[in-house]
Write a protein that holds these residues in place. Structure first.
Motif, PDB file in Angstrom:
ATOM      1  N   UNK A 229     -22.038  -3.103  61.927  1.00  0.00           N
ATOM      2  CA  UNK A 229     -22.731  -2.844  63.209  1.00  0.00           C
ATOM      3  C   UNK A 229     -23.095  -1.347  62.987  1.00  0.00           C
ATOM      4  N   UNK A 230     -23.334  -0.816  61.899  1.00  0.00           N
ATOM      5  CA  UNK A 230     -24.004   0.634  61.830  1.00  0.00           C
ATOM      6  C   UNK A 230     -25.500   0.491  61.183  1.00  0.00           C
ATOM      7  N   UNK A 231     -26.111  -0.678  61.017  1.00  0.00           N
ATOM      8  CA  UNK A 231     -27.557  -0.546  60.707  1.00  0.00           C
ATOM      9  C   UNK A 231     -28.204  -1.766  61.703  1.00  0.00           C
ATOM     10  N   UNK A 232     -29.609  -1.376  61.803  1.00  0.00           N
ATOM     11  CA  UNK A 232     -30.494  -2.215  63.001  1.00  0.00           C
ATOM     12  C   UNK A 232     -30.130  -3.778  62.181  1.00  0.00           C
ATOM     13  N   UNK A 233     -30.170  -3.823  61.067  1.00  0.00           N
ATOM     14  CA  UNK A 233     -29.934  -5.437  60.556  1.00  0.00           C
ATOM     15  C   UNK A 233     -28.735  -6.032  60.837  1.00  0.00           C
ATOM     16  N   UNK A 234     -27.653  -5.034  60.556  1.00  0.00           N
ATOM     17  CA  UNK A 234     -26.259  -5.439  60.864  1.00  0.00           C
ATOM     18  C   UNK A 234     -26.181  -6.026  62.430  1.00  0.00           C
ATOM     19  N   UNK A 235     -26.661  -5.098  63.389  1.00  0.00           N
ATOM     20  CA  UNK A 235     -26.555  -5.253  64.700  1.00  0.00           C
ATOM     21  C   UNK A 235     -27.222  -6.339  65.272  1.00  0.00           C
ATOM     22  N   UNK A 236     -28.589  -6.816  64.481  1.00  0.00           N
ATOM     23  CA  UNK A 236     -29.376  -7.815  64.994  1.00  0.00           C
ATOM     24  C   UNK A 236     -28.666  -9.189  64.547  1.00  0.00           C
ATOM     25  N   UNK A 237     -28.238  -8.942  63.481  1.00  0.00           N
ATOM     26  CA  UNK A 237     -27.348 -10.316  62.830  1.00  0.00           C
ATOM     27  C   UNK A 237     -26.408 -10.585  63.680  1.00  0.00           C
TER      28      UNK A 237
END
Ligand SMILES: Cc1cc2nc3c(=O)[nH]c(=O)nc-3n(C[C@H](O)[C@H](O)[C@H](O)COP(=O)(O)O)c2cc1C
Length: 462
Positions: free
Chosen positions: A208-216
């Motif tokens: 939950x620390x990057x835009x990608x992780x959060x989007x996923x």
């Protein structure tokens, strides 16, 4: 003059077809010094051992010209070479390449060699190099006198460009990366029922620390049922594709019993109905880790393994400024006979807009899957299959025996040379008629084309 030869073949100088082209230039111009650097083959040690990496950088620094030489691997360079390019930027060595004269040679069967060349051209521009040109050779060009002469001319033009300090043009703008922190909102929409469809997300990041992780993670929340999420760093991959082509005989990778990749691809990717591939953009492509996955999936050679699946992308980074990446992603979907649902990026709009796009991606994917919707393919997929078909039928049949068997049993050769019954009948009827001048003058080709459509439009049963 001194040339740094950056070899992008995993086979190394000793066994690489691409390097034969450089050896030929060397034979014709022995007055120059050629330093062979086996980048792709030795990437592990180059990455681990700082001294080895610095030696390469030193050689580049001392050289008058840099030649990027590589086989095209799945529309790009192989993952090992890609990793080296990433290291140049990660270790801030761009300045070493700045203003160096450079040329790019690829060898391939001309399957998406232009996207590989576009990629390297953009990299050369990003590095501020003096890009003289590219030579997209067919693997066997060197065996034919006229084509060989063409390659020699290219080499000599490159040498001359350096001698005369020829000005060079830049083609690619640096990508603008937007400073944006995606903050997923509270999920308050009705959750999507997967309706029995298997969904697999394969992602570069699941934190939950990057835009990608959060989007996923936000995308995962859209569903009322369980969906599968795999982090690409958790897949058991012992090594990159080494270009041995053992898979040509029976679609079995030499790593098959040594790591988990074949199992991952066959039992998870191939068994899903809906696939979401999630990646960051790293330089001018996805990450080298993602490239590793595409390369290792080559054990299926030129046979589609994702037929009928719905495919979507979640991407963090400037995708819209890298049309070349889009072309590769779309081509891959099309020649796999799967369907493109949508690509959601963090480039545009605020977080709530991205939330809605992610939700819509999930909804559309399930709808398309339930209705078995597959868009027709465009030139990207059509040209891809035709070029595979010709190659597997012809000069590469002995290498890709398993493909040949698949093509025979799955009707890929049915339209080759031409087994289209409708076209056959039409030609038999129309060609003799069209040889008559009077008929030619009288016939309205536009109306002729429409005749079969009328039948469909007027028939209430169709
Ligand atoms: C894993 C793998 C992927 C490949 N992908 C492509 C491709 O996308 N397009 C293409 O035209 N050729 C492709 N090829 C063929 C190679 O580019 C070609 O055989 C090249 O000449 C090999 O050069 P090398 O001996 O220097 O490694 C691929 C070969 C391998 C092993």
């Amino acid at each position: 003059m001194k040339f740094a030869i950056l070899n992008g073949s995993p086979k190394g100088t000793a066994e690489s077809v691409s390097m034969q082209y450089i050896l030929y230039i060397k034979k014709k111009h022995p007055e120059h010094e050629y330093v062979f650097l086996d980048i792709a083959q030795r990437i592990k040690v180059i990455e681990k051992n700082g001294e080895k990496f610095n030696d390469i950088i030193e050689t580049i620094k001392e050289s008058d010209g840099v030649i990027w030489v590589f086989p095209v691997y799945v529309m790009l360079v192989c993952s090992q070479y890609k990793r080296f390019i990433e290291l140049i930027f990660e270790r801030n060595k761009e300045h070493v390449f700045k203003d160096k004269y450079t040329a790019v040679l690829s060898t391939s069967i001309h399957f998406y060699d232009h996207t590989a060349q576009n990629y390297l051209h953009a990299i050369c521009d990003d590095l501020g190099m003096k890009y003289v040109g590219y030579f997209p050779a067919d693997s066997w060009d060197l065996l034919y006198p006229k084509r060989r002469a063409r390659w020699l001319l290219f080499g000599e033009q490159f040498i001359k460009a350096i001698e005369t300090k020829q000005p060079t043009t830049q083609h690619y703008q640096k990508a603008q990366i937007r400073e944006f922190n995606y903050e997923p909102g509270d999920f308050n929409q009705e959750k999507i029922d997967t309706q029995g469809k298997k969904i697999l997300i394969v992602s570069e990041d699941t934190s939950d620390s990057t835009n990608l992780g959060k989007m996923v993670n936000q995308f995962v929340k859209s569903f009322s049922n369980n969906i599968e999420l795999v982090n690409i760093y958790d897949i058991d991959i012992k090594g990159p594709c080494i270009g041995c082509i053992h898979c040509g005989y029976n679609h079995e990778c030499i790593y098959k019993d040594k790591d988990g990749f074949t199992d991952f691809w066959t039992n998870r990717v191939m068994k899903a109905d809906i696939l979401i591939f999630a990646s960051i953009i790293k330089d001018r492509y996805l990450s080298s880790r993602w490239k590793l996955i595409y390369d290792r999936a080559f054990f299926n050679n030129h046979t589609p393994t994702l037929i009928g699946k719905q495919l979507g992308y979640i991407i963090s980074g400037p995708l819209s400024q890298n049309h070349n990446i889009k072309e590769m992603l779309m081509a891959h979907i099309e020649y796999q006979d799967s369907n493109f649902v949508d690509g959601v990026t963090d480039e545009f709009g605020d977080s709530s807009h991205i939330d809605s796009l992610l939700y819509n991606l999930g909804k559309q994917a399930v709808n398309f899957s339930v209705t078995d919707y597959i868009k027709p393919i465009s030139f990207l997929g059509e040209a891809a299959m035709k070029s595979f078909r010709d190659d597997v039928y012809g000069r590469d049949r002995f290498v890709f025996l398993a493909d040949h068997e698949y093509y025979e049993s799955h009707g890929v050769y049915d339209t080759f040379p031409q087994n289209d019954e409708r076209a056959k009948k039409m030609n038999a009827k129309l060609i003799p008629l069209l040889k008559i001048d009077k008929v030619r003058k009288k016939i309205n080709m536009k109306q002729e084309f429409l005749k079969p459509f009328k039948k469909v439009l007027e028939d209430p049963r169709k």
